[in-house]
Design an enzyme around this catalytic site. Structure first.
Site, PDB file in Angstrom:
ATOM      1  N   GLU A   1      22.824  21.024   4.671  1.00 35.73           N
ATOM      2  CA  GLU A   1      22.308  19.917   5.935  1.00 35.73           C
ATOM      3  C   GLU A   1      23.707  20.278   6.978  1.00 35.73           C
ATOM      4  O   GLU A   1      23.166  20.433   7.864  1.00 35.73           O
ATOM      5  CB  GLU A   1      21.861  17.816   6.420  1.00 35.73           C
ATOM      6  CG  GLU A   1      20.773  18.440   5.196  1.00 35.73           C
ATOM      7  CD  GLU A   1      20.641  16.178   4.806  1.00 35.73           C
ATOM      8  OE1 GLU A   1      19.006  16.206   5.522  1.00 35.73           O
ATOM      9  OE2 GLU A   1      22.067  15.950   4.991  1.00 35.73           O
TER      10      GLU A   1
ATOM     11  N   ASP B   1       9.838  17.841   7.187  1.00 37.24           N
ATOM     12  CA  ASP B   1       8.259  17.721   7.011  1.00 37.24           C
ATOM     13  C   ASP B   1       7.325  16.400   7.673  1.00 37.24           C
ATOM     14  O   ASP B   1       8.013  15.638   8.592  1.00 37.24           O
ATOM     15  CB  ASP B   1       8.128  17.637   5.616  1.00 37.24           C
ATOM     16  CG  ASP B   1       9.780  16.594   5.491  1.00 37.24           C
ATOM     17  OD1 ASP B   1      10.533  16.868   4.922  1.00 37.24           O
ATOM     18  OD2 ASP B   1       8.887  15.118   5.188  1.00 37.24           O
TER      19      ASP B   1
HETATM   20  N1  ADE Z   1      13.822  13.831   4.307  1.00 35.74           N
HETATM   21  C1  ADE Z   1      13.434  14.535   4.490  1.00 35.74           C
HETATM   22  N2  ADE Z   1      12.147  14.618   4.524  1.00 35.74           N
HETATM   23  C2  ADE Z   1      11.825  13.607   3.679  1.00 35.74           C
HETATM   24  C3  ADE Z   1      10.466  12.163   4.356  1.00 35.74           C
HETATM   25  N3  ADE Z   1       9.720  12.834   3.878  1.00 35.74           N
HETATM   26  N4  ADE Z   1      11.151  11.644   3.320  1.00 35.74           N
HETATM   27  C4  ADE Z   1      12.671  10.568   3.133  1.00 35.74           C
HETATM   28  N5  ADE Z   1      13.580  11.558   3.332  1.00 35.74           N
HETATM   29  C5  ADE Z   1      13.119  12.834   4.312  1.00 35.74           C
END
Ligand code: ADE
Length: 246
Positions: free
Chosen positions: A14, A202
């Site tokens: 990141e 996501d």
């Molecule tokens: N980091 C990136 N996506 C995530 C998710 N869906 N839940 C927790 N941390 C995350």
């Protein structure tokens, strides 16, 4: 240099685009050699002194330390040694389509950071478990830089249960991730203003498995974080009145 900013990331992937762009240098002297954290030093054009800290790798599992325990300890070491005027936690998050999130969005968190996996149904401890830790969130900066505004909910799992979802909804979580509230807690104890930037990898309420979508979008989201973190640093360096030392 009149301003000092600490940048706290969990995963090296990141932070790597930002470390490279700023030419930050690894500093093995800042931390405790027994701890896994990695600290990098440098500046933004000689105007803001920077410390960027990563949670480091687990020596047994050979993966980045993600989640609240490493983030908490890293934040304590970094903030107490460096004594910054501002702490920025930048990283990735899952976003809720039902709250208008899309892959690649970068959010500036504009409401108190909360937890969704600290469930303690005992009077008093219930509110304590969820927590509520303040953020520094200049609205005019978000508008100028094209940052979305929303809430974050923190927990130690990439997935979620139905109860997590209910609490994230109550927490006004546009995004869910695994560090922000923990770092915000430390920053509040040490009285360091705290700003959170979260790039969506996501869609939690979408059709794709989270881990696949996360891995597919991690590099692009990390480049977005580099871009927006640099924008924030440049914005603040041109407006030193926004951060003043106590
Ligand atoms: N980091 C990136 N996506 C995530 C998710 N869906 N839940 C927790 N941390 C995350």
């Amino acid at each position: 240099m009149s301003q000092k900013v600490a940048l706290i990331f969990a995963m090296e992937a990141e932070a790597r685009p930002l470390i490279d762009e700023l030419g930050l240098e690894y500093d093995p002297t800042l931390g405790d050699p027994r701890l896994p954290f990695k600290h990098f030093r440098g500046s933004l054009d000689g105007r803001i002194e920077l410390l960027l800290s990563l949670s480091g790798k687990d020596s047994r599992y050979q993966v980045d330390h993600i989640g609240t325990e490493p983030a908490t300890l890293n934040a304590y070491v970094s903030l107490s040694k460096f004594q910054p005027d501002l702490c920025i936690n930048a990283g990735t998050a899952g976003g809720f389509r039902s709250r208008g999130c899309a892959i690649g969005d970068v959010f500036m968190i504009d409401r108190p950071c909360k937890f969704h996996d600290h469930r303690i149904p005992i009077p008093g401890f219930d509110a304590y478990g969820i927590g509520s830790y303040p953020v520094f969130a200049p609205q005019e900066m978000a508008t100028a830089l094209g940052l979305k505004l929303g809430g974050v909910s923190t927990g130690n799992s990439l997935d979620y249960t139905d109860v997590c979802l209910e609490i994230i909804e109550k927490n006004e979580g546009h995004v869910k991730e695994m560090e922000a509230a923990a770092i915000a807690w430390v920053a509040s104890l040490l009285k360091v203003p705290f700003l959170a930037l979260k790039s969506v990898t996501d869609i939690v309420d979408g059709e794709h498995p989270t881990h696949e979508e996360f891995l597919r979008n991690l590099d692009a989201a990390s480049r977005r974080i580099r871009e927006k973190t640099l924008d924030v640093l440049r914005y603040l360096s041109a407006r030193p009145h926004l951060l003043h030392r106590s």
